[in-house]
Design a protein around this motif. Structure first.
Motif, mmCIF file in Angstrom:
data_model
loop_
_atom_site.group_PDB
_atom_site.id
_atom_site.type_symbol
_atom_site.label_atom_id
_atom_site.label_comp_id
_atom_site.label_asym_id
_atom_site.label_seq_id
_atom_site.Cartn_x
_atom_site.Cartn_y
_atom_site.Cartn_z
ATOM 1 N N PRO A 172 -44.130 60.361 -36.209
ATOM 2 C CA PRO A 172 -45.258 60.527 -37.130
ATOM 3 C C PRO A 172 -44.998 59.824 -38.463
ATOM 4 N N GLU A 173 -43.760 59.397 -38.674
ATOM 5 C CA GLU A 173 -43.394 58.730 -39.931
ATOM 6 C C GLU A 173 -42.065 58.014 -39.730
ATOM 7 N N GLY A 174 -41.656 57.226 -40.729
ATOM 8 C CA GLY A 174 -40.491 56.372 -40.521
ATOM 9 C C GLY A 174 -39.214 56.779 -41.237
ATOM 10 N N THR A 175 -39.301 57.695 -42.186
ATOM 11 C CA THR A 175 -38.116 57.965 -43.014
ATOM 12 C C THR A 175 -37.009 58.679 -42.237
ATOM 13 N N ALA A 176 -37.381 59.747 -41.500
ATOM 14 C CA ALA A 176 -36.352 60.464 -40.726
ATOM 15 C C ALA A 176 -35.689 59.532 -39.702
ATOM 16 N N ASP B 57 -41.069 68.269 -46.005
ATOM 17 C CA ASP B 57 -40.111 69.144 -46.687
ATOM 18 C C ASP B 57 -38.881 68.440 -47.234
ATOM 19 N N TYR B 58 -38.670 67.185 -46.865
ATOM 20 C CA TYR B 58 -37.393 66.585 -47.262
ATOM 21 C C TYR B 58 -37.317 66.140 -48.715
ATOM 22 N N TYR B 59 -38.422 66.258 -49.443
ATOM 23 C CA TYR B 59 -38.400 65.736 -50.815
ATOM 24 C C TYR B 59 -37.665 66.624 -51.809
ATOM 25 N N GLU B 60 -36.999 65.966 -52.733
ATOM 26 C CA GLU B 60 -36.410 66.614 -53.914
ATOM 27 C C GLU B 60 -36.653 65.679 -55.090
ATOM 28 N N VAL C 5 -46.887 67.908 -54.288
ATOM 29 C CA VAL C 5 -45.669 68.395 -53.615
ATOM 30 C C VAL C 5 -45.400 67.623 -52.331
ATOM 31 N N ARG C 6 -46.405 66.890 -51.842
ATOM 32 C CA ARG C 6 -46.283 66.092 -50.624
ATOM 33 C C ARG C 6 -46.140 66.970 -49.382
ATOM 34 N N GLY C 7 -46.464 66.371 -48.243
ATOM 35 C CA GLY C 7 -46.552 67.173 -47.021
ATOM 36 C C GLY C 7 -45.297 67.207 -46.177
ATOM 37 N N ASP D 36 -57.504 58.921 -50.067
ATOM 38 C CA ASP D 36 -57.379 57.842 -51.044
ATOM 39 C C ASP D 36 -55.942 57.439 -51.363
ATOM 40 N N ALA D 37 -54.945 58.022 -50.650
ATOM 41 C CA ALA D 37 -53.546 57.649 -50.945
ATOM 42 C C ALA D 37 -53.202 56.351 -50.214
ATOM 43 N N LEU D 38 -52.925 55.310 -51.008
ATOM 44 C CA LEU D 38 -52.483 54.050 -50.411
ATOM 45 C C LEU D 38 -51.045 54.175 -49.958
ATOM 46 N N PHE E 255 -47.871 58.002 -35.478
ATOM 47 C CA PHE E 255 -48.802 58.792 -34.666
ATOM 48 C C PHE E 255 -48.925 60.209 -35.203
ATOM 49 N N ARG E 256 -50.136 60.605 -35.540
ATOM 50 C CA ARG E 256 -50.364 61.987 -35.974
ATOM 51 C C ARG E 256 -51.694 62.450 -35.396
ATOM 52 N N GLN E 257 -51.691 63.642 -34.814
ATOM 53 C CA GLN E 257 -52.929 64.139 -34.211
ATOM 54 C C GLN E 257 -53.757 64.863 -35.265
ATOM 55 N N GLU E 258 -54.297 64.082 -36.193
ATOM 56 C CA GLU E 258 -55.156 64.643 -37.238
ATOM 57 C C GLU E 258 -56.609 64.417 -36.816
ATOM 58 N N ALA E 259 -57.538 65.125 -37.479
ATOM 59 C CA ALA E 259 -58.952 64.890 -37.181
ATOM 60 C C ALA E 259 -59.313 63.509 -37.708
ATOM 61 N N ARG F 74 -58.316 57.836 -41.839
ATOM 62 C CA ARG F 74 -57.347 58.702 -41.167
ATOM 63 C C ARG F 74 -57.497 58.540 -39.655
ATOM 64 N N SER F 75 -56.445 58.091 -39.020
ATOM 65 C CA SER F 75 -56.524 57.927 -37.571
ATOM 66 C C SER F 75 -55.273 58.495 -36.934
ATOM 67 N N ARG F 76 -55.245 58.462 -35.612
ATOM 68 C CA ARG F 76 -54.141 59.103 -34.894
ATOM 69 C C ARG F 76 -53.028 58.121 -34.599
ATOM 70 N N ALA G 168 -40.435 51.298 -47.379
ATOM 71 C CA ALA G 168 -39.150 50.809 -47.888
ATOM 72 C C ALA G 168 -38.294 52.007 -48.253
ATOM 73 N N GLU G 169 -37.014 51.921 -47.978
ATOM 74 C CA GLU G 169 -36.102 53.027 -48.287
ATOM 75 C C GLU G 169 -34.847 52.448 -48.952
ATOM 76 N N ILE G 170 -34.375 53.128 -49.984
ATOM 77 C CA ILE G 170 -33.080 52.769 -50.586
ATOM 78 C C ILE G 170 -32.147 53.931 -50.309
ATOM 79 N N HIS H 145 -50.875 52.512 -39.052
ATOM 80 C CA HIS H 145 -49.721 51.638 -39.280
ATOM 81 C C HIS H 145 -49.229 51.781 -40.708
ATOM 82 N N GLN H 146 -47.945 51.832 -40.818
ATOM 83 C CA GLN H 146 -47.343 51.923 -42.154
ATOM 84 C C GLN H 146 -46.396 50.751 -42.348
ATOM 85 N N PHE H 147 -46.232 50.350 -43.614
ATOM 86 C CA PHE H 147 -44.992 49.658 -43.946
ATOM 87 C C PHE H 147 -44.309 50.548 -44.973
HETATM 88 P P1 HAM Z 1 -47.079 60.124 -45.942
HETATM 89 O O1 HAM Z 1 -47.652 60.467 -47.277
HETATM 90 O O2 HAM Z 1 -47.172 61.120 -44.881
HETATM 91 O O3 HAM Z 1 -45.554 59.777 -46.212
HETATM 92 O O4 HAM Z 1 -47.722 58.776 -45.431
HETATM 93 C C1 HAM Z 1 -47.694 57.604 -46.246
HETATM 94 C C2 HAM Z 1 -49.016 56.877 -46.173
HETATM 95 O O5 HAM Z 1 -49.369 56.615 -44.806
HETATM 96 C C3 HAM Z 1 -50.204 57.627 -46.724
HETATM 97 O O6 HAM Z 1 -50.271 57.517 -48.132
HETATM 98 C C4 HAM Z 1 -51.359 56.914 -46.051
HETATM 99 O O7 HAM Z 1 -51.646 55.694 -46.719
HETATM 100 C C5 HAM Z 1 -50.785 56.592 -44.676
HETATM 101 N N1 HAM Z 1 -51.206 57.584 -43.687
HETATM 102 C C6 HAM Z 1 -50.667 58.796 -43.442
HETATM 103 N N2 HAM Z 1 -51.314 59.441 -42.442
HETATM 104 C C7 HAM Z 1 -52.300 58.621 -42.048
HETATM 105 C C8 HAM Z 1 -53.317 58.682 -41.036
HETATM 106 N N3 HAM Z 1 -53.440 59.719 -40.211
HETATM 107 N N4 HAM Z 1 -54.165 57.630 -40.908
HETATM 108 C C9 HAM Z 1 -54.053 56.546 -41.713
HETATM 109 N N5 HAM Z 1 -53.097 56.418 -42.664
HETATM 110 C C10 HAM Z 1 -52.242 57.426 -42.838
HETATM 111 C C11 HAM Z 1 -44.664 59.376 -45.256
HETATM 112 O O8 HAM Z 1 -44.965 59.047 -44.144
HETATM 113 C C12 HAM Z 1 -43.238 59.290 -45.779
HETATM 114 N N6 HAM Z 1 -42.363 58.857 -44.689
HETATM 115 C C13 HAM Z 1 -43.156 58.347 -46.959
HETATM 116 C C14 HAM Z 1 -41.769 58.162 -47.485
HETATM 117 C C15 HAM Z 1 -40.932 57.149 -47.251
HETATM 118 N N7 HAM Z 1 -41.156 59.010 -48.302
HETATM 119 C C16 HAM Z 1 -39.938 58.552 -48.563
HETATM 120 N N8 HAM Z 1 -39.796 57.424 -47.928
#
Ligand code: HAM
Length: 442
Positions: free
Chosen positions: A93-97, A273-276, A269-271, A291-293, A124-128, A133-135, A142-144, A138-140
């Motif tokens: 569902p995301e790339g950081t972990a 739990d790994y944030y500090e 607070v972001r969605g 609206d979050a880019l 991939f996220r099963q959101e409405a 917002r789609s299921r 960056a991690e340090i 694509h993300q790009f």
């Molecule tokens: P996230 O806020 O869950 O963070 O997702 C980052 C961005 O991915 C969102 O701001 C949004 O632009 C896009 N995004 C998320 N869900 C969807 C969706 N269902 N459809 C379209 N776009 C979406 C993360 O994923 C963390 N891994 C960010 C991170 C990296 N934190 C530290 N390093």
């Protein structure tokens, strides 16, 4: 029951379509994605980030532990299934972990080097599904990994803003917060839970349910009623430990030094739990409610959550590619262009068709984008296609021309035609194209 979403194999002859919340990227659009990804790669290189590609699916535990059992992502949105070996697998569902897992697994930090990594790919996220917002999206990102310097936090923000600038997207708002250390956050959580319990009966049912499991998430609800009821909630910024407060001040100072405006948002607070400490989001006025880019922040405890004996500091962001392209479109910044065919090859008759098929491939070898008409249609239809493709030149030949070892070269803009010996055609075409390169003419 058969709903549009869970129809099964029984409805025999139905035309199969892409799954809701996913979509095809078609020619006309993929070119814009290529340009976009090229810009991301170039900017990453400029800032010294190297690409990492992790698998699309991982052991479910990776996300359950990293993102947190009580988050929406893990609780409701993951595509999780059992494979043939009865292992629990999840589409990422995301790339950081995954990146931190790979970093630990391959001991990328062994030499004490600070690693700067980037990735581009589907999540991939099963959101409405709704606008933005789609299921499968694509993300790009960056991690340090390997430093807790506040310059690293700020560098990731500057990097993302450099990409927006490269795209010509200049309206955005940076929201910034600090969640403090794990300990200070626990103290805040306790205080906040007490406050929320006091106003619980004024909160909608599903929000009330979060008070015990994830009270911080109650605050970043977009619902007006929730915002009003929680207006007097304690602020996380009043609970920061000294080191986190100092760190936050430095982040703010560095941003100010670079002239980057920001809004302090203690509810961010972001969605996951790994944030500090630092969290941030960059929002666009050109999108609707989604609206979050990009979103990001610091995750110094994530390595330990994934089984590392040591604390591994890290910070980064991920950005939604679909959302950025959507914002670009709204802002009138166009990345879309048609793939340009330079030369259309038009043949009449069997012998000519065979000879020109070979010529077309030789032209490509010389770097000329060449279209060979694969249908055996009339010259008129082939010329119509050449115009539709917006080709600059056409090479036309029939069996008779080839008996004289000649082809006709036609300039499709001026209509001028000339006979060219076939053995000269490649250099002549290359020269013509150089002289009529629209980019050079500008
Ligand atoms: P996230 O806020 O869950 O963070 O997702 C980052 C961005 O991915 C969102 O701001 C949004 O632009 C896009 N995004 C998320 N869900 C969807 C969706 N269902 N459809 C379209 N776009 C979406 C993360 O994923 C963390 N891994 C960010 C991170 C990296 N934190 C530290 N390093």
């Amino acid at each position: 029951m058969t709903s549009p979403e869970n129809r099964n194999e029984n409805d025999g002859n139905r035309l199969i379509q892409a799954i809701r919340g996913t979509r095809d990227l078609l020619p006309g659009e993929t070119e814009a994605w290529d340009v976009f990804e090229g810009l991301v790669r170039d900017t990453m290189a400029l800032y010294g980030y190297r690409e990492i590609r992790t698998p699309i699916f991982e052991e479910t535990q990776l996300f359950a532990r990293g993102i947190g059992e009580h988050t929406d992502i893990v609780g409701k949105e993951m595509y999780t299934f059992r494979d043939q070996g009865d292992r629990s697998i999840t589409l990422r569902p995301e790339g950081t972990a995954p990146v931190v897992r790979a970093w630990l697994e391959h001991k990328l930090g062994a030499q004490g080097v600070i690693d700067k990594l980037f990735y581009i790919g589907p999540m991939f996220r099963q959101e409405a599904p709704q606008k933005g917002r789609s299921r499968q999206f694509h993300q790009f990102g960056a991690e340090i990994i390997g430093t807790d310097a506040p310059e690293a936090d700020v560098e990731t923000i500057l990097l993302f803003l450099a990409i927006l600038e490269g795209l010509g997207l200049d309206s955005w708002t940076l929201h910034l917060n600090s969640l403090g250390s794990r300990e200070s956050r626990m103290a805040y959580r306790e205080e906040l839970t007490g406050y929320l319990e006091g106003v619980a009966n004024m909160l909608p049912e599903e929000v009330r349910g979060r008070i015990a499991s994830n009270p911080l998430r109650v605050l970043d609800s977009k619902e007006e009623q929730v915002q009003e009821v929680t207006a007097g909630a304690p602020s996380i910024l009043d609970f920061l430990d000294d080191a986190s407060r100092e760190d936050f001040e430095r982040v703010k100072t560095l941003l100010t030094d670079r002239g980057v405006p920001f809004v302090i948002n203690p509810r961010l607070v972001r969605g996951l739990d790994y944030y500090e400490r630092t969290t941030y989001e960059i929002l666009s006025p050109d999108l609707g409610s989604q609206d979050a880019l990009c979103g990001g922040g610091r995750y110094d405890g994530l390595g330990e959550m994934l089984g590392s004996p040591e604390r591994i500091p890290g910070v980064g962001f991920a950005a939604g590619i679909e959302r950025i392209l959507m914002a670009l479109e709204t802002a009138g910044e166009d990345l879309v262009f048609e793939a340009q065919t330079e030369v259309a090859v038009v043949s009449i008759g069997e012998a000519a068709r065979r000879r020109l098929f070979a010529l077309c491939d030789q032209l490509r070898g010389a770097g000329v984008a060449c279209h060979f008409d694969l249908t055996e249609r009339s010259v008129k239809a082939q010329m119509r296609e050449a115009n539709r493709l917006d080709a600059r030149l056409a090479i036309i030949a029939g069996d008779k021309d080839l008996e004289k070892d000649e082809v006709t070269l036609k300039d499709l803009a001026s209509g001028e035609e000339e006979a060219v010996p076939i053995e000269r055609i490649i250099p002549v075409v290359v020269e013509r194209l150089e002289h009529t390169d629209p980019e050079l003419e500008e």
